[in-house]
Design a protein around this motif. Sequence first.
Motif, PDB file in Angstrom:
ATOM      1  N   TYR A 126      -1.942  -1.354  -0.292  1.00  0.00           N
ATOM      2  CA  TYR A 126      -2.965  -0.951  -0.035  1.00  0.00           C
ATOM      3  C   TYR A 126      -3.639  -1.686   0.336  1.00  0.00           C
ATOM      4  O   TYR A 126      -3.766  -2.648   1.493  1.00  0.00           O
ATOM      5  CB  TYR A 126      -3.261  -1.614  -2.087  1.00  0.00           C
ATOM      6  CG  TYR A 126      -2.566  -0.531  -2.895  1.00  0.00           C
ATOM      7  CD1 TYR A 126      -3.164  -0.462  -3.972  1.00  0.00           C
ATOM      8  CD2 TYR A 126      -1.563  -1.182  -3.197  1.00  0.00           C
ATOM      9  CE1 TYR A 126      -2.190   0.460  -4.446  1.00  0.00           C
ATOM     10  CE2 TYR A 126       0.049  -0.804  -3.613  1.00  0.00           C
ATOM     11  CZ  TYR A 126      -0.976  -0.020  -4.770  1.00  0.00           C
ATOM     12  OH  TYR A 126      -0.119   1.183  -5.445  1.00  0.00           O
ATOM     13  N   GLN A 129     -10.041  -2.901  -3.358  1.00  0.00           N
ATOM     14  CA  GLN A 129     -10.692  -2.642  -4.027  1.00  0.00           C
ATOM     15  C   GLN A 129     -11.736  -3.169  -3.792  1.00  0.00           C
ATOM     16  O   GLN A 129     -11.837  -4.633  -3.543  1.00  0.00           O
ATOM     17  CB  GLN A 129     -10.182  -3.024  -5.224  1.00  0.00           C
ATOM     18  CG  GLN A 129      -9.951  -4.222  -7.044  1.00  0.00           C
ATOM     19  CD  GLN A 129     -11.615  -2.570  -7.226  1.00  0.00           C
ATOM     20  OE1 GLN A 129     -11.780  -2.164  -6.671  1.00  0.00           O
ATOM     21  NE2 GLN A 129     -11.098  -2.957  -8.370  1.00  0.00           N
ATOM     22  N   SER A 275      -8.358   1.406  -6.216  1.00  0.00           N
ATOM     23  CA  SER A 275      -8.122   0.938  -5.299  1.00  0.00           C
ATOM     24  C   SER A 275      -7.830   2.330  -4.834  1.00  0.00           C
ATOM     25  O   SER A 275      -7.839   2.933  -4.815  1.00  0.00           O
ATOM     26  CB  SER A 275      -7.051   0.180  -5.496  1.00  0.00           C
ATOM     27  OG  SER A 275      -5.964   1.037  -5.874  1.00  0.00           O
ATOM     28  N   ALA A 277      -5.473   3.064  -0.913  1.00  0.00           N
ATOM     29  CA  ALA A 277      -3.842   3.094  -0.753  1.00  0.00           C
ATOM     30  C   ALA A 277      -3.614   4.083   0.777  1.00  0.00           C
ATOM     31  O   ALA A 277      -3.743   4.863   0.117  1.00  0.00           O
ATOM     32  CB  ALA A 277      -3.051   3.191  -1.505  1.00  0.00           C
ATOM     33  N   GLY A 319      -6.523  -5.801   0.341  1.00  0.00           N
ATOM     34  CA  GLY A 319      -5.089  -5.207   0.092  1.00  0.00           C
ATOM     35  C   GLY A 319      -3.687  -5.663   0.073  1.00  0.00           C
ATOM     36  O   GLY A 319      -3.057  -5.413  -1.209  1.00  0.00           O
ATOM     37  N   ASN A 323      -0.798  -5.771  -3.454  1.00  0.00           N
ATOM     38  CA  ASN A 323       0.529  -5.650  -3.362  1.00  0.00           C
ATOM     39  C   ASN A 323       1.349  -6.864  -4.345  1.00  0.00           C
ATOM     40  O   ASN A 323       2.046  -5.825  -4.830  1.00  0.00           O
ATOM     41  CB  ASN A 323       0.807  -5.203  -1.776  1.00  0.00           C
ATOM     42  CG  ASN A 323       0.378  -3.546  -0.860  1.00  0.00           C
ATOM     43  OD1 ASN A 323       0.108  -3.497  -0.872  1.00  0.00           O
ATOM     44  ND2 ASN A 323       1.805  -2.369  -1.808  1.00  0.00           N
TER      45      ASN A 323
END
Length: 346
Positions: A126, A129, A275, A277, A319, A323
């Motif tokens: 990731y 967000q 988000s 990724a 990120g 995770n």
Amino acid sequence: MKSNHRLTILSIILVLVIAVASPLGAQSSKSFYAGKTITLFAGSSPGGGTDQTVRLIARHLERYIPGKPSILVVNKPGAGGLIAVNELYNLRKPDGLTMSNINTGAIFAVAGHNDAIKFDLQKFIYIGQALDEAQTVYVRSATPYTSLELIKKANREGKQPRMGAQSLDHTSNFVVKVVEQILGLDFRVIPGYPGTPEILLDIERGALDGRAQGTGSLMATKREWLKSGYIKPLVTSRKVRDHRLPNVPSIEELAPAGTKGLLSALAAAQNIGRSIALPPGVPPDRVKELRDAFAAMTKDEQFLKEAEKIGLEVGLIRGEDLNRDIETTLRDKRMMDLYRMIGSAK
């Protein structure tokens, strides 16, 4: 003499090694993205809230990535965003040049053992967000369902508001079903829409009575509906009232005792929504560059002004934290059972 000669030779070798290694190191960590194009999937139709959010991020993120690559947004609608996520996960070359948004529905699909899944949600890398994914449940004002009490009255008469959704394991269904269970209501969710534009069109046509939609997405796509009173917001999925909709109650303030588990599940699921990724296997140096660029973007004045202009609320989750959060959620059996139960309810 011999000692000095050996020292000179070693010094020359060391200089040569540094000269050769430095450009390679710089190439891999500092200028890999220079002159390149990153493809960013949007798991929805053009023109919807997901599409607008992804395009906003693309416009500003490319300015912060070392080498200043261009970012090309490619729409991959269908299956509540799972088509985009499946394609990302199964890339043959995870080089950091392809990313995707991950819709909240991905975690519901995992909980429900959806046969369409071709990915392991924990293995995505990731980036972050950037935007609040809280939802607003609303109906057209021309329906007989413009308050929670009126919906309960209609339910007693065997009637249900028709709510549009992209799929049963998409946020547009999940939030409606959580609100239904917490507040003792009964909605009829109609899934199968490829994206927000199609749902909004059917609301206008009268084929649907309403939906659950990201508040930022609603502001970005149909702010005039709010201003004109064309729709009636019933409740938001936030813990506290949304400053953009100060007269609309939050689900937390309406929830009766004994619904804490449902509220926790709602909050955990919303963190993944919108988000961005990468697939598994992207080199760590490129991951760090993208994560740092993403975090820097969320502080950029141009990004903040544009987000505010279209009604989006900025709130960074890095990120690395995403995770960890997703791994924790997937290991919580009670929460995953709850997602499965809600996702399968029609």
